[in-house]
Design an enzyme around this catalytic site. Structure first.
Site, mmCIF file in Angstrom:
data_model
loop_
_atom_site.group_PDB
_atom_site.id
_atom_site.type_symbol
_atom_site.label_atom_id
_atom_site.label_comp_id
_atom_site.label_asym_id
_atom_site.label_seq_id
_atom_site.Cartn_x
_atom_site.Cartn_y
_atom_site.Cartn_z
ATOM 1 C CE1 TYR A 236 -3.687 -2.349 2.180
ATOM 2 C CE2 TYR A 236 -4.138 -1.466 0.010
ATOM 3 C CZ TYR A 236 -4.495 -2.268 1.072
ATOM 4 O OH TYR A 236 -5.653 -3.009 1.018
ATOM 5 C CG ASP A 264 -7.856 -2.977 -5.518
ATOM 6 O OD1 ASP A 264 -8.278 -4.139 -5.673
ATOM 7 O OD2 ASP A 264 -7.140 -2.637 -4.555
ATOM 8 C CG HIS A 353 -8.945 -5.089 -2.137
ATOM 9 N ND1 HIS A 353 -7.839 -4.318 -2.395
ATOM 10 C CD2 HIS A 353 -8.941 -5.281 -0.803
ATOM 11 C CE1 HIS A 353 -7.210 -4.047 -1.272
ATOM 12 N NE2 HIS A 353 -7.846 -4.630 -0.301
HETATM 13 C C1 FNS Z 1 -9.878 -11.358 2.820
HETATM 14 C C2 FNS Z 1 -8.974 -10.167 2.845
HETATM 15 C C3 FNS Z 1 -8.495 -9.665 1.634
HETATM 16 C C4 FNS Z 1 -7.648 -8.567 1.630
HETATM 17 C C5 FNS Z 1 -7.265 -7.964 2.864
HETATM 18 C C6 FNS Z 1 -7.723 -8.467 4.078
HETATM 19 C C7 FNS Z 1 -8.587 -9.567 4.074
HETATM 20 C C8 FNS Z 1 -9.084 -10.096 5.374
HETATM 21 N N1 FNS Z 1 -6.477 -6.817 2.813
HETATM 22 S S1 FNS Z 1 -7.213 -5.462 3.415
HETATM 23 O O1 FNS Z 1 -7.506 -5.679 4.803
HETATM 24 O O2 FNS Z 1 -6.396 -4.314 3.209
HETATM 25 O O3 FNS Z 1 -8.447 -5.354 2.604
HETATM 26 C C9 FNS Z 1 -5.647 -6.669 1.760
HETATM 27 C C10 FNS Z 1 -4.428 -5.911 1.839
HETATM 28 O O4 FNS Z 1 -3.959 -5.560 2.926
HETATM 29 N N2 FNS Z 1 -3.805 -5.615 0.666
HETATM 30 C C11 FNS Z 1 -4.265 -6.062 -0.555
HETATM 31 O O5 FNS Z 1 -3.670 -5.772 -1.594
HETATM 32 N N3 FNS Z 1 -5.374 -6.867 -0.644
HETATM 33 C C12 FNS Z 1 -6.028 -7.201 0.489
HETATM 34 N N4 FNS Z 1 -7.068 -8.090 0.438
HETATM 35 C C13 FNS Z 1 -7.507 -8.632 -0.879
HETATM 36 C C14 FNS Z 1 -6.756 -9.925 -1.206
HETATM 37 O O6 FNS Z 1 -5.401 -9.661 -1.539
HETATM 38 C C15 FNS Z 1 -7.385 -10.619 -2.414
HETATM 39 O O7 FNS Z 1 -7.530 -9.692 -3.467
HETATM 40 C C16 FNS Z 1 -8.732 -11.249 -2.054
HETATM 41 O O8 FNS Z 1 -8.703 -11.776 -0.759
HETATM 42 C C17 FNS Z 1 -9.044 -12.376 -3.039
HETATM 43 O O9 FNS Z 1 -10.314 -12.858 -2.795
HETATM 44 P P1 FNS Z 1 -10.621 -14.176 -1.912
HETATM 45 O O10 FNS Z 1 -10.491 -13.757 -0.492
HETATM 46 O O11 FNS Z 1 -12.039 -14.514 -2.303
HETATM 47 O O12 FNS Z 1 -9.644 -15.250 -2.303
#
Ligand code: FNS
Length: 491
Positions: A236, A264, A353
């Site tokens: 990020y 995104d 995401h």
């Molecule tokens: C489930 C989950 C996803 C997050 C995630 C945290 C969780 C609990 N976090 S978030 O808190 O900021 O949203 C990140 C993150 O740190 N950075 C990122 O690039 N994607 C983040 N993602 C998105 C992740 O990298 C994938 O794009 C997404 O999880 C794929 O979908 P599935 O969970 O259905 O496999």
């Protein structure tokens, strides 16, 4: 000199705020306005022991890294330190019973089984954070359901005795065409956090993408890797580019083999289940600016540092500070894939995401089906590696993505749920189940290696029609957790 708890307890306000973490006192008075999670959450623990609330969210080196040494006040006599009486979760006794009675690991036969167990055994706030997605969670469901609108056109009478589904991603040979994608706050699900995923990934020769917002420190996760195990960094981008440059250069020095810039999330999405859990924990170790309203959940509490001004003009700067392959994570239309190729980056992750950002964003597999024919027409399909993530729950989902031209897929929640419900063994089993499914389905589609997977093996005529009957995804539906209703006061 050892401080007494009585002395610490005098510093319990905005004017003078001391907290105790792992037996040491810290003066965080000046840091209060900078805390990404806002002041409220720190003031709740002012003058007291904050260790239990602090640990799941902050890498252990956070205070050493971000709090000036002059504010480190030294050891405290813990026998005299006050603790915050956390309100008892009315469901806790029931949750402990469900943990005790949960199914044997060997009774989990697919990734959705882990989700079913995690939903019943995880703490509400942790489940809310992992399972939540943006607004009405339409895209969350669409991510998985889009795969149900793609049907196979298998070949028969092919000698499929020997099946090999190894492949390479950014030049690294891997045993399976999936990687552990970046998901924040691993310690919400397991006390050891992301290093559990590291160990499981090693055993299956699967790449792990290390999140910026990890609970474990970056170095802890890198140190947990063994031998030539490959890890990528998810970034990020911080409004303070000096912090970003430091993080990127350190990752490269430590041996990271890919920089995945998340594009995104100029602001983290509005995830109501996360918000409803009234996330009261602090943000992670990264820092910047303004007061955050904690009632916005963990997501908002940990992301105020992200730079919404990030744009295509920043790509050359990233290319100037690192030699790591650069991949843009969160691309959602073919025009931006072409721009990424023109910008000279090595890859994109087509992703929304996990539905946690823009609701009604299309599934990655649909964007993939739109993208590859255009790149082929332009003769540039080999200029970049294309990954997808979101809703991948079966090997058939992976095979469909590879048939349509993906190099590999990222998997997020399933490994978090497996880790939360069964620890490292759970993640191991999840990866093993996917490998078993992969071998069987490659055979049944009539292919013996991933380079044989091609668009002729799938029928995507229905993929673009979002409102259409699809086979009911029964387990997914039983596990799906609709928006938690507002918490009505018990009568
Ligand atoms: C489930 C989950 C996803 C997050 C995630 C945290 C969780 C609990 N976090 S978030 O808190 O900021 O949203 C990140 C993150 O740190 N950075 C990122 O690039 N994607 C983040 N993602 C998105 C992740 O990298 C994938 O794009 C997404 O999880 C794929 O979908 P599935 O969970 O259905 O496999």
């Amino acid at each position: 000199m050892v401080l007494s708890g009585v002395e610490v307890s005098k510093h319990d306000n905005k004017e003078s705020c001391w907290v105790v973490v792992h037996g040491k006192a810290y003066d965080v008075t000046e840091f209060l306005p900078e805390h990404p999670g806002g002041m409220k959450i720190i003031l709740k623990y002012a003058g007291k022991d904050a260790t239990e609330a602090y640990d799941p969210i902050h890498p252990p080196d956070t205070l050493d890294k971000y709090l000036d040494k002059s504010k480190h006040l030294g050891p405290v006599d813990m026998s005299s330190v006050a603790r915050v009486e956390e309100e008892e979760d009315p469901d806790e006794a029931d949750r402990q019973r469900r943990i005790r009675d949960k199914p044997l690991l060997t009774q989990c036969y697919n990734l959705m089984d882990f989700e079913a167990v995690a939903k019943k055994t995880m703490k509400r706030g942790a489940w809310g954070y992992y399972s939540s997605a943006a607004d009405d969670e339409i895209t969350l469901r669409e991510n998985h359901e889009a795969f149900h609108r793609i049907w196979f056109r298998p070949k028969v009478l092919v000698d499929v005795k020997e099946v090999d589904f190894t492949t390479t991603m950014l030049g690294t040979k891997v045993d399976v065409p999936f990687y552990v994608t970046a998901t924040a706050l691993g310690k919400l699900g397991h006390p050891e956090g992301e290093v559990v995923l590291t160990r499981a990934a090693k055993k299956h020769n699967v790449i792990q993408m290390i999140p910026t917002l990890a609970s474990c420190s970056f170095d802890e996760i890198m140190d947990a890797a063994e031998g030539d195990q490959v890890q990528w960094l998810q970034l990020y981008v911080n409004q303070d580019r000096a912090i970003t440059e430091r993080i990127v250069k350190h990752a490269e020095k430590r041996g990271c083999k890919g920089l995945f810039i998340t594009v995104d999330a100029p602001q983290l999405g509005r995830r109501e289940k996360d918000m409803r859990s009234k996330f009261t924990d602090q943000g992670t170790n990264v820092q910047a600016g303004q007061e955050t309203d904690n009632s916005q959940g963990a997501a908002r509490a940990i992301s105020s540092f992200i730079d919404p001004a990030l744009s295509w003009k920043d790509i050359p700067w990233f290319q100037s500070i690192t030699k790591m392959p650069i991949v843009l994570k969160g691309v959602q239309r073919v025009e931006d894939v072409v721009k990424a190729i023109e910008a000279g980056v090595q890859g994109v992750v087509l992703s929304n995401h996990g539905g946690r950002q823009l609701d009604f964003a299309r599934s990655a597999v649909e964007v993939l089906a739109e993208t590859m024919p255009v790149l082929r027409d332009l003769g540039i399909e080999d200029k970049i590696e294309i990954f997808i993530d979101g809703g991948v729950r079966r090997a058939t989902d992976m095979i469909k993505a590879l048939c349509l031209g993906a190099k590999g897929v990222g998997i997020g929640r399933p490994f978090l749920y497996a880790m939360s419900a069964y620890g490292e063994e759970g993640v191991q089993r999840a990866m093993l189940l996917l490998k078993d499914e992969m071998e069987m389905n490659m055979r049944l589609i009539g292919c013996t290696s991933v380079d044989q997977l091609n668009p002729s093996l799938v029928d995507t005529r229905n993929l673009g029609s979002h409102i259409t009957g699809v086979p009911a995804d029964n387990l997914g539906r039983t596990v799906y957790d609709p928006l938690a209703t507002p918490a009505f006061k018990e009568p």
